[in-house]
Structure formats: C-alpha cells, structure tokens
Write a protein that holds these residues in place. Structure first.
Motif, short mmCIF file in Angstrom:
data_model
loop_
_atom_site.label_atom_id
_atom_site.label_comp_id
_atom_site.label_asym_id
_atom_site.label_seq_id
_atom_site.Cartn_x
_atom_site.Cartn_y
_atom_site.Cartn_z
N LEU A 82 103.98 11.42 67.91
CA LEU A 82 105.42 11.19 67.98
C LEU A 82 105.82 10.28 66.83
O LEU A 82 105.27 9.19 66.68
CB LEU A 82 105.78 10.56 69.32
CG LEU A 82 107.28 10.40 69.58
CD1 LEU A 82 107.95 11.76 69.73
CD2 LEU A 82 107.53 9.55 70.82
N LEU A 84 113.21 11.05 74.47
CA LEU A 84 112.03 10.31 74.94
C LEU A 84 111.83 10.49 76.44
O LEU A 84 110.70 10.56 76.92
CB LEU A 84 112.16 8.83 74.60
CG LEU A 84 112.11 8.46 73.12
CD1 LEU A 84 112.08 6.95 72.95
CD2 LEU A 84 110.93 9.11 72.41
N LEU A 130 105.14 12.08 77.31
CA LEU A 130 104.66 10.95 76.52
C LEU A 130 103.19 10.65 76.79
O LEU A 130 102.52 10.02 75.95
CB LEU A 130 105.51 9.70 76.81
CG LEU A 130 107.00 9.83 76.43
CD1 LEU A 130 107.75 8.56 76.82
CD2 LEU A 130 107.17 10.11 74.94
N MET A 149 100.75 11.53 74.04
CA MET A 149 100.75 10.87 72.73
C MET A 149 99.34 10.48 72.29
O MET A 149 98.61 9.81 73.04
CB MET A 149 101.60 9.59 72.76
CG MET A 149 103.09 9.81 72.71
SD MET A 149 103.98 8.24 72.49
CE MET A 149 103.67 7.43 74.05
N LEU A 161 110.30 2.85 73.67
CA LEU A 161 109.20 3.79 73.94
C LEU A 161 108.06 3.07 74.67
O LEU A 161 107.52 3.58 75.66
CB LEU A 161 108.71 4.40 72.62
CG LEU A 161 107.43 5.24 72.72
CD1 LEU A 161 107.69 6.53 73.50
CD2 LEU A 161 106.87 5.54 71.34
N GLN A 165 106.12 4.12 77.91
CA GLN A 165 104.70 4.51 77.77
C GLN A 165 104.23 3.95 76.44
O GLN A 165 104.68 4.40 75.38
CB GLN A 165 104.57 6.03 77.80
CG GLN A 165 103.20 6.55 77.48
CD GLN A 165 102.43 6.97 78.71
OE1 GLN A 165 103.00 7.36 79.73
NE2 GLN A 165 101.12 6.89 78.65
N PRO A 187 102.15 3.83 73.30
CA PRO A 187 101.25 4.78 72.64
C PRO A 187 99.88 4.16 72.41
O PRO A 187 99.77 2.95 72.26
CB PRO A 187 101.95 5.07 71.31
CG PRO A 187 102.86 3.91 71.07
CD PRO A 187 103.25 3.38 72.43
#
Lengths: 155, 279
Positions: free
Chosen positions: B172, B192, B197, B200, B234, B238, B240
C-alpha cells in the motif's frame, strides 16, 4: 462523454488490449485521445510524463541537459519529445542530440564518447562497438579499449 | 509470518544516496528497482555490503506491466525472479498498472480501467509471474491523475478482487492513496476502510506537490504532513509490518532525509533507524 461513442464491445468488456494501446499512443505518441477521458487530467499526465522523461534523460545525458541552460532542459526536451514515443533515456537523449546538435563543448564530447562506445542507427537499440578504436575530438584523443573509453589531451 | 515482519522503517536504495543509506545504523530493509539489477545476478557492491550486514533487499519492479492485456514478457519475469534470488529477497513487488501496449512504451505507470476484464488480465499476469518466483509477490496500487471513463468497480472492489484471486500481498502506497483521494475529491479513509489491510506486506511513503491544481506524486519533493497524518490513521487501524520511504531525485541534504525517516518512525512507532539501535 466528450465526443465519440462507445461500442457494444467496449461496454461489455473485450477490447482491453486495443483500448490500452489507443490510450498509450495518445499519451506519448501524438495519436488522438480516445473518447470519454477528462482532457485536463490527461494533459496534466502528458506534461508529467514528459517532465519525468526529461529527468531520466538528464541522468543519462547530463552534459546534453546542462547545455540547454540552467533550468531549461525540461522545457526544451519536452517540446521535442511530445509526440515521440519514449525509447528509453539512452535513445531519447541520442535522438534529441541528433535532431538538435549541441553547441557546447561538454555536450558534444559526451555525444562523441557515446558514439565511440556504441553503434546506433536511430532505428534499433544501440549496440556496443567491438574492438579497439581511436578518434580525435576537439584536441582530445578518445580511445576505445576493451569496451571502455580512455581519453588523452593532445594539446 | 509476513515476510518483512520486524523490519520497521526502510528506504528505497538508489545509487545516488547509497552512501547515505550505508550509514543508517538501524536499517533493516531497503528496496531496489528490480530492473536496475544486472542480468548477471551480481548485486552492486554497495547492496552486497548491506546484504552482508543483514539488511533485507526487496526488488521492486516498475516495467513488468502486470496490468497489460498482453501477457507479461517472460524475459522480464525471469529477470525479476533472478533479481530476487541474487539478493536473497524475502519478497518482490510490482504495480497494478500497465506501462506498454502494442509495442509503445509509456515510460511510466498507467492506470487500468476498473473493469472485470482488467481484473482478469492482472490475475493472469500475476499467475504467469508467481509461477517463476520463489518468493511472495506484493502488488502496489498506483497514483494516477486521470481515470478511465467507464469503470465498473470501485477502487476498493477492484483491488480486493485482484488480491483475493491472486493470493498476492498488498504493497500500500499511502501517498498514492492520499493523491488519488485529493485529485478525485474523495476521503482517503473511505478506501482504507474497505481494503484488506491484513494483506499488507509493507507500505510506501513518498513526497509530492500541488501543481496546476492537482497533487503530483513526484517522489522528488518532501513528504507532506497530510500524508504522515494519513499514515498515522492507517496505523491506528492496522499497523503495516514495515514502511519504506521512496525518494527518486532532487535528493535533499542528509539531515532532511533523516528527518523524513524519523517522521516515519514517529508515525508508526517503529524504532528510529537514523541512530544506533538500543541494545
């Protein structure tokens, strides 16, 4: 819609290959823009693509880019490149230099060194020249030896 | 376990900043443009030193044209697979885009129509690619200044269907999410909230600027505060597994790059990489 009509096959899928080719030709090779796209957004994309190409070519041909004058390269390159489909920065810069022979010494030397090491017919990808060779360029001896350029001032 | 778990903040390795990258004490991963790796398989010396120091290297393809209606070029796929082996990559990444059609190169990533036919084309090309890869593939949605006139799917539907049908991971690019939303007059959170997610693999962050009333994802300007805020949003949903700064020209002084990397650490809570790790 901004003119033109969509055919049945466009609406039901199919024709992706043709539509992708029409769009890329319109964006970089001077073809007509397919119907339905936002003209302002597409024009902004074309400008951004040309600027990115100019930056790529400037990395491969720094002296050529500098010869346009401070800050001028994106503008002069873009003016030439609009409608010329990208062929990679080596060929794009080479074609530009042949169409617009540089006046300054550093840029002509950069071109001479490329011509020493590569053969390029303007149609196919440049290929490395084979074997040793020597050229005299503006009082400098340019030697090709084992695929590399050696340079010697002669005056 | 996702391939980049624990790798934290990384940076796109480019020859112009290889000296800067080599001196980042806490660095655990970099990305390298896959097409810039030599066909011979030997990575450049500066990258080899990073590998020897335990830094993960992710080849990032930009010319595969996974979204082309035409099948991907097997030679390009082979090169990507070879690049992954040469740097012992934990994964590779490419874009949901096309870069050529009918023999004409765009020289950049172009958007796809969000149609079922385009989904099929991407799925087929991802299958052709992953068949040759020894490691997972992450797919990156792009930023585009224009859209096709007759999209059948929303962006979230389009991306989710591709991910579900390919088993690919998601790369992403939070700056792309920001750019597209701004240029379309949408709320970036809407996308989003609808993306998977949990798929990712890592996240890209890059700079850009407003030009002619549009946001351009240039990779040659500073990262805007709004993009960092979106990154924070983000992470609240969640976090990343890893995050990477992309810079592709007009390189700023080292202090500015370090400040951007530190800002990524601050936004994600991952350790600062510009100072020696605390042991």
């Amino acid at each position: 819609m901004s003119g033109g009509t969509l055919t049945g096959s466009d609406l039901t899928g199919g024709g992706l290959a043709r539509r992708q080719e029409e769009l890329v030709r319109a964006l970089v090779a001077g073809a007509a823009m397919p119907a339905g796209f936002d003209a302002g957004a597409v024009a902004a994309t074309q400008t951004a693509l040309l600027r990115k190409r100019a930056e790529d070519v400037a990395r491969t041909w720094p002296r050529l880019a500098a010869s346009a004058g401070a800050g001028q390269w994106p503008r002069v390159f873009s003016a030439w490149a609009a409608g010329h489909a990208p062929l990679g920065s080596l060929r794009d810069g080479w074609d530009y230099a042949r169409a617009n022979p540089p006046g300054d010494a550093a840029a002509t030397r950069e071109l001479a060194l490329r011509e020493l090491l590569w053969t390029y017919d303007g149609e196919n990808s440049p290929r490395p020249r084979r074997g040793p060779a020597a050229r005299l360029h503006s009082g400098e001896l340019l030697i090709r030896w084992r695929g590399r350029a050696l340079t010697f001032r002669t005056r | 376990m996702t391939p980049l778990a624990g790798r934290g903040v990384g940076i796109g390795w480019r020859p112009e900043i290889s000296g800067f990258v080599a001196e980042l004490p806490g660095l655990r991963f970099v990305e390298v443009v896959a097409e810039s790796l030599p066909h011979s398989g030997e990575p450049p010396e500066a990258l080899a030193r990073l590998l020897a120091a335990g830094v993960a290297v992710v080849p990032h393809g930009v010319k595969l044209s996974l979204g082309g209606a035409e099948p991907v070029d097997p030679h390009r796929v082979e090169h990507l697979a070879q690049a992954a082996r040469a740097v012992n990559a934990p994964l590779v990444s490419e874009h949901i885009a096309y870069v050529r059609a009918g023999g004409v190169e765009a020289g950049h990533l172009l958007p796809l129509p969000r149609s079922r036919e385009a989904v099929d084309a991407v799925v087929a090309n991802v299958a052709r690619t992953t068949a040759e890869l020894d490691v997972p593939l992450a797919l990156e949605p792009i930023a585009a200044l224009f859209e096709w006139p007759d999209d059948e799917l929303t962006e979230a539907e389009f991306l989710t269907e591709i991910l579900e049908r390919t088993d690919a991971l998601l790369l992403l690019d939070i700056a792309n999410v920001y750019a597209n939303a701004l240029n379309r007059g949408e709320d970036p959170m809407d996308l989003l909230n609808r993306l998977p997610l949990e798929r990712m693999a890592y996240v890209h962050v890059a700079g850009g600027r407003i030009h002619g009333g549009r946001y351009h994802d240039t990779h040659t300007d500073p990262v805007p505060g709004e993009v960092l805020e979106l990154l924070g949003e983000l992470c609240a949903r969640q976090r990343p597994p890893a995050i990477l700064l992309e810079r592709d020209g007009h390189y700023p002084p080292a202090a500015s790059l370090r400040a951007e990397l530190d800002a990524l650490s601050a936004a994600t809570g991952y350790p600062v990489i510009t100072a020696a790790p605390v042991t």
